[in-house]
Motif scaffolding. Structure first.
Motif, PDB file in Angstrom:
ATOM      1  N   SER A  67       8.969  54.717 -57.297  1.00  0.00           N
ATOM      2  CA  SER A  67       9.275  54.632 -58.720  1.00  0.00           C
ATOM      3  C   SER A  67      10.712  54.194 -59.017  1.00  0.00           C
ATOM      4  N   SER A  68      11.386  53.632 -57.998  1.00  0.00           N
ATOM      5  CA  SER A  68      12.744  53.117 -58.213  1.00  0.00           C
ATOM      6  C   SER A  68      12.965  51.929 -57.299  1.00  0.00           C
ATOM      7  N   PHE A  88       7.578  50.225 -58.310  1.00  0.00           N
ATOM      8  CA  PHE A  88       8.526  49.163 -57.954  1.00  0.00           C
ATOM      9  C   PHE A  88       8.086  48.442 -56.688  1.00  0.00           C
ATOM     10  N   SER A  97       6.030  54.438 -63.227  1.00  0.00           N
ATOM     11  CA  SER A  97       6.408  53.085 -62.826  1.00  0.00           C
ATOM     12  C   SER A  97       6.350  52.848 -61.326  1.00  0.00           C
ATOM     13  N   GLU A 117       8.926  45.626 -61.452  1.00  0.00           N
ATOM     14  CA  GLU A 117       8.450  46.945 -61.873  1.00  0.00           C
ATOM     15  C   GLU A 117       7.171  46.796 -62.684  1.00  0.00           C
ATOM     16  N   ALA A 161      11.313  50.927 -53.467  1.00  0.00           N
ATOM     17  CA  ALA A 161      10.324  49.873 -53.744  1.00  0.00           C
ATOM     18  C   ALA A 161       9.469  49.542 -52.522  1.00  0.00           C
ATOM     19  N   ASP A 187       5.090  48.692 -65.084  1.00  0.00           N
ATOM     20  CA  ASP A 187       5.219  49.861 -65.947  1.00  0.00           C
ATOM     21  C   ASP A 187       4.136  49.772 -67.015  1.00  0.00           C
TER      22      ASP A 187
END
Ligand SMILES: [Zn+2]
Length: 397
Positions: free
Chosen positions: A238-239, A272, A270, A351, A243, A353
């Protein structure tokens, strides 16, 4: 269980397992002419021209068959005019309905192996001009029938009406990741009424766009050099720091995109992804959720610079109109970014999202990259020109 019995079972399960674990060598496509002559007669009557003779019907069938096989040349499809048995895709010319054709679904990655594409032959009087010579009537009718046949089969293999805008030579011109194509999409098979496809363009032989070519390589059993499906990693990503990296697969042919990836995942916050790009590359990114899944969500895409925090391009809803993409119009809640130009080499971040972060659902992610490759000038050219040009920059192999 004694040893010989064990051995027997081991060999048996190996023999059974092999065919199931490998993709079918070829997809059979049944070109079903049942009822074609009857519907062709209805079209001739509606157009106010004489019925097609048996010889003319044979010519039209031959023309149409040749055009369809030409559209799909290079792919592992076996077109046959007799029922092949087993699982097969169908193109049928003898049914009636509204418009020019109808497919079962947008079967992305060709999950269903028994789709039917219908060509409503009786409605093709639109492509028979009574003032034209007979040879022109037959040529234009044949081309338009074949275009619709390949279009409907294309849907059943996973293609959509946005795919004809996926032309590698265009470059995103706004932060929404869109561009103006003018009418370029309408020289492609998956163009349709709302993309601006007109009568003259339907009567002209069309080809698959670069993006359609990539997606046909992602369709199960359709490509001799498939782009295999990647799964979203189980662990959280999620970052940018966590990723999931996309390795990319070389696209064998039938597209100006050089490398691509197809991944399936589930959004619950999210996700990545990272991808390594070179200066001069262009990257296309598509989320497929609402267009193919029942458990879908309103996706939102961001493309980040190499720092993992600066948003270069972002899109909520995919826009398509008769002159371009992500420049107005409506299409779906799915997010897409088209041919984003890359200025510097490095690791970039994507990303996936949602418009609403509390949303969740299935998605597939398509990435296609056109590489700007440095190719040495042939030495003969150096001798001829007398100029010390070390490198020429050319797109594609
Ligand atoms: Zn269509």
């Amino acid at each position: 269980m004694n040893f010989s019995t064990r051995c027997f079972w081991a060999v048996t399960s190996l023999l059974v397992a092999l065919p199931a674990s490998s993709a079918p060598a070829q997809i059979n496509v049944f070109v079903d002419w049942g009822g074609f002559e009857l519907r062709l007669g209805e079209a001739a009557s509606a157009a106010g021209v004489a019925s097609f003779s048996a010889a003319e019907v044979t010519t039209i069938k031959t023309n149409v068959f040749n055009d369809i096989t030409s559209h799909y040349s290079g792919f592992s499809l076996n077109f046959t005019e007799t029922n092949p048995g087993g699982d097969y895709e169908t193109i049928v010319f003898g049914l009636t309905g509204t418009g020019y054709g109808l497919a079962d679904s947008i079967d992305f990655r060709n999950q269903l192996k028994t789709g039917t594409g219908r060509v409503f032959t009786a409605n093709f009087d639109d492509f028979i001009e009574s003032a034209d010579p007979r040879s022109v009537q037959i040529a234009e009718l044949s081309t338009s029938l074949a275009g619709t046949a390949s279009h409907e089969l294309g849907h059943n293999l996973g293609l959509q009406h946005l795919d004809p805008y996926g032309i590698a030579s265009f470059t995103a011109t706004n932060s929404n990741g869109g561009y103006i194509t003018g009418t370029a999409q309408n020289s492609h098979v998956m163009a349709t009424g709302f993309t601006g496809l007109n009568e003259a363009q339907r009567e002209t032989f069309r080809t698959f766009s670069d993006l359609s070519g990539v997606k046909l390589h992602m369709a199960d059993g359709v490509s001799p050099n498939p782009i295999s499906l990647t799964s979203e990693q189980a662990g959280s990503h999620s970052s940018a720091g966590t990723a999931q990296h996309l390795g990319l697969t070389t696209v064998a042919f039938a597209s100006e995109y050089d490398e691509a990836e197809v991944l399936t995942g589930y959004y619950r916050g999210s996700d990545f992804y990272s991808v390594d790009l070179e200066a001069g590359d262009k990257i296309l990114i598509e989320v497929l959720s609402s267009i193919i899944y029942d458990d879908d969500f309103d996706s939102y895409l961001r493309f980040y610079d190499t720092d993992g925090t600066t948003v270069l391009y972002e899109n909520d809803d995919l826009e398509v109109n008769s002159t371009g993409v992500n420049n107005g119009g409506s299409y779906s809640m799915d997010a897409m970014l088209w041919n984003l130009p890359v200025k510097n080499a490095g690791r970039y971040f994507i990303e996936v999202d949602a418009f609403s972060s509390s949303d969740s659902g299935n998605y597939d992610l398509v990435v296609a990259v056109e590489r700007l490759r440095a190719i040495p000038e042939p030495s003969a050219m150096l001798l001829l020109s007398g100029l010390a040009i070390g490198l020429g920059l050319r797109r594609r192999r």
